[in-house]
Design an enzyme around this catalytic site. Structure first.
Site, mmCIF file in Angstrom:
data_model
loop_
_atom_site.group_PDB
_atom_site.id
_atom_site.type_symbol
_atom_site.label_atom_id
_atom_site.label_comp_id
_atom_site.label_asym_id
_atom_site.label_seq_id
_atom_site.Cartn_x
_atom_site.Cartn_y
_atom_site.Cartn_z
ATOM 1 N N PRO A 26 0.815 -1.221 0.000
ATOM 2 C CG PRO A 26 -0.935 -1.605 1.500
ATOM 3 C CD PRO A 26 0.384 -2.169 1.031
ATOM 4 C CE1 TYR A 43 -9.080 -20.296 11.817
ATOM 5 C CE2 TYR A 43 -7.020 -21.446 12.204
ATOM 6 C CZ TYR A 43 -8.113 -21.191 11.412
ATOM 7 O OH TYR A 43 -8.238 -21.829 10.220
ATOM 8 C CB SER A 102 3.446 -5.368 18.601
ATOM 9 O OG SER A 102 3.246 -5.995 19.840
#
Lengths: 617, 617
Positions: free
Chosen positions: A387, A417, A437
């Site tokens: 992007p 999950y 993170s």
């Protein structure tokens, strides 16, 4: 909306023309956040009191902070690249989209961490939607495919190679834990299965998933040493070498496949490479096709790579197929209609004029090969898309899409999950990707841009069109009018190739000069004039970038171009490199003929002045 | 300034108390940028004209963008964590610093890419300065050490392991290309050299650097298979498994060393592990010490690891030493005086009161071990430090520091680098780190925060103090007053350990209950009440996080704690895990006794209500 999106409303503008719009929305987003804080348990009192705020220490601390911010602003203004102006035609940089900048800012205030859904419900959902956008852009099947944002294209490429490596090792692991499933298969056969075959095979023993993973390439170097060679075009980005180093595949196992005059991977060279490896019983781990090479903007003929892939598959030789579309990925939007169908080639030109993708009927783009290459992207196993390049999103925002989301299991760190709120969002995204993170703000930034500009001909397609048309204008202008009289010398501007995408490479040479060293020196000096090196940035009136094409990396692919500029083969063999100037045309304004003409006047004057500085000094 | 920094001036505030300050500086930074655009070649006309701006398409596009931004703001407010309030005591999240938020925003407008100096002179210089700040914080030698920003702690850990892997392979490469330098050395000896010995050895053949690198672990899996085992404490973050997978070292070569009751690596276990490996002639590639484990905030006894390291070095057994201080790294600032000297332990308490690091004389921190551990960080080969954790910087901003910058050469992709403008800044940073393109804005954000708060007792030290003291307050309160009467039941709150740093783990149990499944269920239900799961976020009145300590990861380290809560050993062996609630106390306001008391009243009421919801429903 539909056909009528106006790109000019989506940028701040080279002269901050849309300052009011930016400021008004900035204020709204901050005000909303500020009140959100205040209204979380409105019964809770303030903690920072008026008495605190009027204390000597508070004022001194505030003053210090404001002094630092003033210094920051000064440093940024003195040492940043003025890419907002069409006078800048260099690196892959330009104005970024207002919705992306504001989306980032707003989300920073809430500071979600998309590593875990729990820390960031809002922005985790946005990232999942952005991943789905990427899949749609690539014509991947909804529900079966998956994508996510990552730090940058190097990380996405690394992740793609990680997928390839771990998948390639699975058949060997199956042989250890469920040998009955691969009975009679040789190691060569096991190392030559297709991605689909491998995933289907592993699907047969879901109860042994953890065991299977434990015996895969993730166990250690032994299995990695068997997976084979990774093939990239000579135009390769250095991130591929880095990735091979990091993943233990090793630089010894990266093969640079020759490119042709057009800087696209040669299919003859590809076949030859595979044949040679096959003869030695060395598997091909994967082949990379590049959509927008960093130095030339070249688009590899992916459709032809797929033909080669099918040919060899028929002989039982399979390999992973990664597309490095870090640069060109968003340009697929220019081929998708409002229903995200790939537009037939014969309808393109009319559509481009109808939707205002191009402003001028004479703009010729794409070539049939480039059209087919973009179409073929849907067959890749993984695709890198940034992007922060053609998405006009601020740094750093990379991305990767995977064709078959079952692949996730083989790089993931938790087998289970959780499905949250009806969406298939990993509870711990960090366990399914390379990073941990990660800023929720990046997802918000990309999400906001994608909502403002759909990833088809009505939205991003139009933005891509503006850039491509601008580069077409620059290329034809350079080709037809690149002659500068400087004192008693004439300098000719030679564009490298007709661009596959939006990058215009070029060199200057003295008319009649056949000395490559002299030509290289001229271009290097020009770069120094047209960068921060000699003139700083803010006072410079034309800025571009440069690169070297050296035999070591490129083989003799640049030879024909060098010959066309004047120097002969002997010169090429002696110098071993040609210095190139490089303009990535990202400005969204140069599709307009008047703006283009106005700025070309300024740029021509600047080029003349710089050549005078070099030649007449 | 000096002793008198007021933290309250550096945050927006739980009730947006400093809204005016934020807004004023936001406006200044944007105005500066806007005028910077305008004044780059003031003679250039606008491109977006008033006529454009009043056109129907422009207005429609603008409206659409504004609708998207409105939607964005709504989603962010509905789905973000209200960590600005002291009612949030969960994940490693809280308010971030105003200078960091504004620094990020300002630099985003200029959008530098720190991959290359050329694309970002201003922010590249800031990143270099931030790296130097990190080195100073770790008491690394200026000029010899180096650091940079990366995407996050997982990437920094991966990079640390990459350094270790490539360095460990160098002596084997030297043996191939300059055997005379290692004559008489066995392979075991070559694989047991210290980092300094390896670098000094490689320095003897500077002319063969490229050849040396080509024969190192980056060549492929063969050398990687020899480098040995990577030792991490049982409290390990999953990023270590991921890193071993990615780097080809393999999960089979990661050893989790037992931790004690205090969740710090056991030195007996470490010695035992090394002895066992040595007996089998398997090298120890590296040992990781953790400064602030993710689940407990435990600080490994680095000084004791160094003792072990010295003991084995005396026997010719060396290993790489990485410190994972992703979480706790910034806390080293609390030990540095204004001249960045490490403060003698006996002077700490007085200094903390003098400088307002602690507000209350009775606050007891650190333990001698924690003090010595922080001191010992200066001996690590590499250290992970995350600005987006205790740096109070928005996501994502990780970092890594290397003690000896010669190490860079062995992961780098270009042998030469350019010295620009008198600073030792790589011309192409992307060639010296794991990532490629990276936001200059991250560097600006961290730089601005570091300039506003020096990394010593006067700046960040004070912020660390506020957090540590808040956690001390919470711990003692929980320890001394954790009794809730709910209907006919009594629920007791048991804190896990006295925190090494600022994390308070705790569990609830019914008084007299000895059934671990019942206790785990109570805590899991409490988590669901105190998170987005049952009550959403914005309407929740106390939010915390949770984790499981399972035998599979932790062995029996949690047993003594479980016993202290009621259940017996049999229960532990049956359930195999204990569910823990986890409060990372980052709020900068809970050091104040009055604020703490006020919010503990609210939190106690909220805890009671949640327990009622669970027990009385």
């Amino acid at each position: 909306m539909d056909k009528n999106m106006d790109l000019k409303a989506l940028f701040l503008g080279p002269k901050s023309e849309n300052k009011d719009i930016f400021e008004q929305n900035l204020k709204m987003l901050f005000e909303d956040h500020s009140q959100w804080r205040k209204n979380y348990h409105p019964e809770d009192d303030t903690i920072i009191k008026p008495n605190d705020r009027s204390s000597e220490n508070f004022i001194a601390t505030r003053n210090r902070m404001e002094q630092v911010l003033t210094e920051l602003s000064s440093k940024l203004r003195a040492g940043s690249v003025p890419w907002h102006s069409p006078r800048f035609q260099g690196h892959m940089n330009s104005e970024t989209l207002v919705p992306a900048i504001l989306g980032y800012f707003a989300a920073t205030l809430y500071n979600g961490n998309n590593v875990a859904y729990e820390s960031s419900p809002a922005t985790s959902e946005m990232e999942e939607e952005v991943g789905a956008d990427f899949c749609k852009l690539m014509s991947y099947k909804a529900g079966e495919s998956w994508g996510h944002i990552c730090a940058d294209g190097s990380i996405a490429n690394l992740e793609g190679m990680w997928y390839a490596r771990n998948l390639a090792s699975l058949p060997l692991a199956v042989k250890e834990i469920a040998p009955e499933l691969v009975e009679g298969k040789t190691e060569w056969e096991l190392l030559n299965m297709s991605v689909d075959q491998i995933l289907d095979l592993a699907d047969k023993i879901p109860e042994k998933l953890d065991e299977l993973k434990a015996k895969s390439a993730r166990a250690g170097a032994d299995k990695i040493s068997k997976v084979g060679k990774w093939l990239v075009p000579q135009t390769k980005h250095y991130s591929w070498l880095k990735a091979a180093d990091i993943l233990g595949i090793g630089l010894d196992n990266v093969i640079a496949v020759e490119v042709g005059d057009n800087y696209r991977m040669s299919m003859d060279a590809l076949r030859k490479t595979i044949d040679e490896l096959t003869a030695k019983q060395i598997p091909v781990l994967g082949v990379v096709g590049v959509v927008g090479s960093t130095e030339e903007g070249a688009v590899d003929d992916l459709h032809k790579i797929l033909e080669v892939k099918a040919e060899y598959a028929a002989k039982g030789i399979n390999f992973y197929f990664h597309v490095d579309a870090a640069y060109g990925g968003y340009a697929r939007a220019i081929f998708l209609d409002e229903e995200y169908n790939f537009i037939p080639q014969e309808e393109l030109h009319a559509k481009y004029l109808e939707y205002g993708v191009f402003q001028n009927a004479e703009t010729q783009w794409p070539s049939t090969d480039t059209y087919e290459a973009f179409k073929a992207m849907s067959q890749a196993d993984t695709i890198t898309i940034d992007p922060h390049k053609m998405g006009y999103i601020p740094y750093s925002a990379g991305g990767i899409v995977i064709r078959d989301k079952r692949m996730r299991d083989y790089i993931s760190y938790f087998a289970t999950y959780v499905f949250e709120q009806g969406m298939d969002i990993p509870a711990l995204l960090g366990a399914f990707i390379l990073e941990g993170s990660k800023a929720g703000a990046t997802a918000a930034s990309v999400w906001t841009a994608h909502r403002a500009l759909p990833l088809n001909i009505t939205g991003y397609g139009k933005l891509m069109g503006a850039s491509v048309e601008g580069s077409y204008n620059l290329y034809t202008r350079f080709r037809d009018h690149g002659r500068y009289v400087i004192g008693d010398k004439v300098v000719i501007l030679h564009p490298l190739v007709r661009p596959d995408f939006n990058m215009v490479d070029f060199v200057f040479n003295y008319e009649g000069n056949t000395d490559l060293a002299v030509m290289n020196d001229l271009n290097h000096q020009f770069y120094e004039e047209a960068s921060y090196v000699r003139n700083g940035l803010y006072s410079n009136d034309f800025i571009t970038s440069h690169t070297d094409f050296a035999v070591e990396d490129y083989g003799h692919s640049p030879l024909n171009f060098v010959l066309s500029c004047g120097p002969d083969k002997e010169q090429w063999l002696k110098e071993q490199k040609v210095t190139i100037l490089r303009a990535c045309v990202l400005s969204p304004y140069l599709n307009n003929k008047e703006v283009f003409a106005e700025y070309m006047g300024k740029i021509d004057a600047a080029i003349t002045k710089k050549l005078e500085n070099i030649i007449l000094k």
